[in-house]
Design a protein around this motif. Sequence first.
Motif, PDB file in Angstrom:
ATOM      1  N   LEU A  74     -61.864 -59.965  -1.896  1.00 24.62           N
ATOM      2  CA  LEU A  74     -61.515 -58.598  -1.520  1.00 24.62           C
ATOM      3  C   LEU A  74     -62.577 -57.573  -1.928  1.00 24.62           C
ATOM      4  O   LEU A  74     -62.296 -56.373  -1.974  1.00 24.62           O
ATOM      5  N   THR A  75     -63.785 -58.027  -2.232  1.00 28.37           N
ATOM      6  CA  THR A  75     -64.877 -57.116  -2.598  1.00 28.37           C
ATOM      7  C   THR A  75     -65.046 -56.029  -1.531  1.00 28.37           C
ATOM      8  O   THR A  75     -65.122 -56.346  -0.340  1.00 28.37           O
ATOM      9  N   PRO A  76     -65.073 -54.749  -1.922  1.00 23.55           N
ATOM     10  CA  PRO A  76     -65.256 -53.679  -0.928  1.00 23.55           C
ATOM     11  C   PRO A  76     -66.544 -53.850  -0.135  1.00 23.55           C
ATOM     12  O   PRO A  76     -67.555 -54.318  -0.679  1.00 23.55           O
ATOM     13  N   VAL A  77     -66.507 -53.461   1.137  1.00 27.64           N
ATOM     14  CA  VAL A  77     -67.644 -53.662   2.043  1.00 27.64           C
ATOM     15  C   VAL A  77     -68.004 -52.361   2.746  1.00 27.64           C
ATOM     16  O   VAL A  77     -67.145 -51.671   3.294  1.00 27.64           O
ATOM     17  N   ILE A  78     -69.307 -52.041   2.727  1.00 26.45           N
ATOM     18  CA  ILE A  78     -69.864 -50.988   3.582  1.00 26.45           C
ATOM     19  C   ILE A  78     -70.750 -51.672   4.626  1.00 26.45           C
ATOM     20  O   ILE A  78     -71.660 -52.421   4.271  1.00 26.45           O
ATOM     21  N   TYR A  79     -70.457 -51.450   5.894  1.00 28.04           N
ATOM     22  CA  TYR A  79     -71.330 -51.962   6.942  1.00 28.04           C
ATOM     23  C   TYR A  79     -72.486 -50.988   7.181  1.00 28.04           C
ATOM     24  O   TYR A  79     -72.290 -49.774   7.244  1.00 28.04           O
ATOM     25  N   LEU A  80     -73.688 -51.555   7.321  1.00 28.86           N
ATOM     26  CA  LEU A  80     -74.852 -50.819   7.815  1.00 28.86           C
ATOM     27  C   LEU A  80     -75.243 -51.497   9.116  1.00 28.86           C
ATOM     28  O   LEU A  80     -75.689 -52.643   9.097  1.00 28.86           O
ATOM     29  N   SER A  81     -75.071 -50.807  10.236  1.00 27.28           N
ATOM     30  CA  SER A  81     -75.236 -51.528  11.494  1.00 27.28           C
ATOM     31  C   SER A  81     -75.739 -50.633  12.615  1.00 27.28           C
ATOM     32  O   SER A  81     -75.430 -49.448  12.671  1.00 27.28           O
ATOM     33  N   ALA A  82     -76.521 -51.253  13.507  1.00 27.22           N
ATOM     34  CA  ALA A  82     -76.933 -50.563  14.725  1.00 27.22           C
ATOM     35  C   ALA A  82     -75.822 -50.593  15.769  1.00 27.22           C
ATOM     36  O   ALA A  82     -75.927 -49.934  16.804  1.00 27.22           O
ATOM     37  N   LYS A  83     -74.768 -51.355  15.532  1.00 28.76           N
ATOM     38  CA  LYS A  83     -73.613 -51.370  16.441  1.00 28.76           C
ATOM     39  C   LYS A  83     -72.827 -50.076  16.205  1.00 28.76           C
ATOM     40  O   LYS A  83     -72.150 -49.933  15.181  1.00 28.76           O
ATOM     41  N   ASN A  84     -72.943 -49.169  17.147  1.00 31.35           N
ATOM     42  CA  ASN A  84     -72.485 -47.809  16.863  1.00 31.35           C
ATOM     43  C   ASN A  84     -71.492 -47.227  17.866  1.00 31.35           C
ATOM     44  O   ASN A  84     -71.167 -46.046  17.794  1.00 31.35           O
ATOM     45  N   ASN A  85     -70.994 -48.033  18.818  1.00 28.27           N
ATOM     46  CA  ASN A  85     -69.986 -47.440  19.698  1.00 28.27           C
ATOM     47  C   ASN A  85     -68.602 -47.561  19.056  1.00 28.27           C
ATOM     48  O   ASN A  85     -68.403 -48.309  18.100  1.00 28.27           O
ATOM     49  N   ASP A  86     -67.661 -46.818  19.580  1.00 29.33           N
ATOM     50  CA  ASP A  86     -66.348 -46.710  18.930  1.00 29.33           C
ATOM     51  C   ASP A  86     -65.662 -48.058  18.760  1.00 29.33           C
ATOM     52  O   ASP A  86     -65.068 -48.341  17.713  1.00 29.33           O
ATOM     53  N   SER A  87     -65.728 -48.904  19.782  1.00 27.22           N
ATOM     54  CA  SER A  87     -65.034 -50.196  19.707  1.00 27.22           C
ATOM     55  C   SER A  87     -65.671 -51.103  18.653  1.00 27.22           C
ATOM     56  O   SER A  87     -64.973 -51.858  17.961  1.00 27.22           O
ATOM     57  N   GLU A  88     -66.995 -51.027  18.510  1.00 28.44           N
ATOM     58  CA  GLU A  88     -67.688 -51.855  17.520  1.00 28.44           C
ATOM     59  C   GLU A  88     -67.376 -51.387  16.104  1.00 28.44           C
ATOM     60  O   GLU A  88     -67.183 -52.205  15.194  1.00 28.44           O
ATOM     61  N   ILE A  89     -67.319 -50.072  15.912  1.00 31.99           N
ATOM     62  CA  ILE A  89     -66.974 -49.536  14.587  1.00 31.99           C
ATOM     63  C   ILE A  89     -65.540 -49.907  14.230  1.00 31.99           C
ATOM     64  O   ILE A  89     -65.254 -50.344  13.106  1.00 31.99           O
ATOM     65  N   GLU A  90     -64.632 -49.763  15.202  1.00 31.20           N
ATOM     66  CA  GLU A  90     -63.238 -50.149  14.964  1.00 31.20           C
ATOM     67  C   GLU A  90     -63.154 -51.632  14.612  1.00 31.20           C
ATOM     68  O   GLU A  90     -62.415 -52.031  13.701  1.00 31.20           O
ATOM     69  N   GLU A  91     -63.909 -52.444  15.308  1.00 33.58           N
ATOM     70  CA  GLU A  91     -63.937 -53.885  15.052  1.00 33.58           C
ATOM     71  C   GLU A  91     -64.362 -54.167  13.606  1.00 33.58           C
ATOM     72  O   GLU A  91     -63.784 -55.033  12.930  1.00 33.58           O
TER      73      GLU A  91
END
Length: 224
Positions: A74-91
Amino acid sequence: MSVKIVAVEDEEDLLELIEYNLSKEGFEVIGFLNTKSVAQILEEEEIDLLIMDRNLPGVEGSEFVQGLRKDGILTPVIYLSAKNNDSEIEEGFLRGGDDYLTKPFNMKELILRVKSILRRTTRKIEDENLSYRDLFLEKASRTLKVDGKKVDITKLEFNLLCEFIMNKKSVLDRDYLLENVWKDADEYQYRTVNVAINRLKEKIDPDKTKDYIQTVRGVGYKLC
């Protein structure tokens, strides 16, 4: 005990930049170019935060995190990603992310987000005494000393000063302060922040000779 952060990023130059900047903030950072050994270190060591790219060799980052969650990690996670549309962020959030920052990103914003998550998920930062110039804050007793002399401040002022010292290299805007000190940005106005900071400045610098907190016009405030 220091805060341990694992960063997974396949761009070596960017990984080194993340490691360098977070290390300057006092964090212990362990970097990986892929996910090969990440699950093992999360199981064997006490890791406080995982910074995860999504476009990785071998496995997509959010799918990897989803697998961690299924295994009970359950380690907290921050994504750093070039995937930047709404559906990808929600995913990303649906697959176990706690925060999401799209590339290209501002390093100062990443540091602020890291500290914000750590304050919610670990007491390692909260339990440390803080000092800056001749200011000394003792967390356990919630007392402030200025040049060795005790100064009475309110709980809110104490928390506000802690926030400035923990982010001493960054300009903090009013929205950030409302969210992280007042805890409810919707209930208060910018004037609330201005008044509180002016009162704090009067208490810690009554002669107006030390100029601890500087106003950055149109942006916010910065500890000097």
